[in-house]
Design an enzyme around this catalytic site. Structure first.
Site, mmCIF file in Angstrom:
data_model
loop_
_atom_site.group_PDB
_atom_site.id
_atom_site.type_symbol
_atom_site.label_atom_id
_atom_site.label_comp_id
_atom_site.label_asym_id
_atom_site.label_seq_id
_atom_site.Cartn_x
_atom_site.Cartn_y
_atom_site.Cartn_z
ATOM 1 N N ASP A 1 78.487 83.860 45.899
ATOM 2 C CA ASP A 1 78.252 82.417 45.897
ATOM 3 C C ASP A 1 78.401 81.939 44.460
ATOM 4 O OD1 ASP A 1 77.741 82.325 48.597
ATOM 5 O OD2 ASP A 1 75.568 82.469 48.365
ATOM 6 N N ASP B 1 76.793 77.643 59.385
ATOM 7 C CA ASP B 1 75.443 77.758 58.831
ATOM 8 C C ASP B 1 74.476 77.229 59.884
ATOM 9 O OD1 ASP B 1 76.572 78.655 56.479
ATOM 10 O OD2 ASP B 1 76.533 76.681 55.522
#
Length: 288
Positions: A11, A130
């Protein structure tokens, strides 16, 4: 039987690898190119490179970082963040990405999946979902017109799709959404449990299992890895085809080699190579 894949996740925010809990409280974890190179040498099957603020900051992904990363790794590289149109996908693939991961743009425009898969092939189109467990009825924000995917007000567990790096609820049911993106042409699903993300308490096995059994394309489980047993559980009980993990590898708790040896001993088919990057990663992050 196809080998199960282990995919370290990078990330990236402001050019640095970061890691947080529930998508919040981010902490620095190092240089993405340097970390990517170590994982490539250390036996990772693939790498996921996600620019986590490109979408919410309305800017393109950092193509130069992608180019430098692609020059250092020799395993498939999936890149996501800031993708809004087919031309963005074209630029990422031209910069060295092997696959692209799309979330927010696909929810707002599902036809992007169909168009991209026809132009570039479904094998390089990964739809990221998500999902967060949703139990109580409430007013939901709907961002597209796929009405049949809206979460119903039942007592059964439901997982709601979020976009904008976990900031915006959509009202979409994750299981139904997974089926839709498969029918549109997605080649894989990157499924992240927002409830488990960064907690290191284990993947959401029920969510992963339900999505995996709902589709015929590979599902990559993400969110919650804290030890090697968690990897085994989500590959067996969760029916995942691959595992995405960050903290347990970034900070040298386990090497890719250790993870694969553990899974192999438990009867999981994995690709083994003779390498170990545990020491290098621990040294890299010793001052963080």
């Amino acid at each position: 039987m196809l080998a199960k894949r282990i995919i370290p996740c990078l990330d990236v925010k402001d050019g640095r690898v970061v890691k947080g809990v529930h998508f919040l409280n981010l902490r620095d974890a190092g240089d993405p190119v340097e970390i990517a190179a170590l994982y490539s040498q250390g036996g990772a099957d693939e790498l996921a490179f996600l620019d986590i603020t490109a979408t919410i900051e309305s800017r393109p992904i950092m193509l130069e970082v992608v180019k430098r990363t692609a020059e250092e790794v020799f395993i498939p590289l999936t890149v996501g963040g800031g993708i809004r149109a087919v031309e963005d996908i074209k630029e990422l693939l031209a910069s060295g990405a092997d696959k692209v991961s799309i979330n927010t743009a696909v929810v707002k425009n599902p036809e992007l999946v169909r168009e991209a898969s026809k132009r570039f092939g479904s094998q390089c189109i990964v739809v990221a979902i998500d999902a967060k467990l949703h139990m109580a009825p409430r007013k939901l924000q709907i961002v597209n017109n796929i009405n049949e995917n809206r979460i119903s007000n039942s007592d059964k567990p439901k997982w709601e799709v979020y976009i904008d790096s976990g900031r915006t609820p959509t009202g979409l049911d994750a299981l139904k959404w997974a089926k839709d993106v498969e029918s549109l042409g997605a080649g894989e699903i990157l499924l992240t449990s927002m409830d488990a993300d960064g907690t290191k308490t284990g993947y959401d096995l029920e969510l992963t299992k339900r999505v995996s059994q709902s589709v015929d394309i590979p599902v990559i489980a993400s969110g919650g890895a804290g030890n090697l047993e968690h990897l085994y559980q989500v590959l067996t009980e969760g029916k995942a085809d691959a595992v995405l993990a960050a903290s347990i590898f970034h900070y040298g708790e386990y090497s890719i080699k250790e993870a694969k040896q553990y899974l192999k001993e438990k009867g999981i088919e994995v690709r083994l190579i003779n390498s170990n990057i545990k020491h290098e990663l621990r040294t890299l992050f010793v001052t963080i």
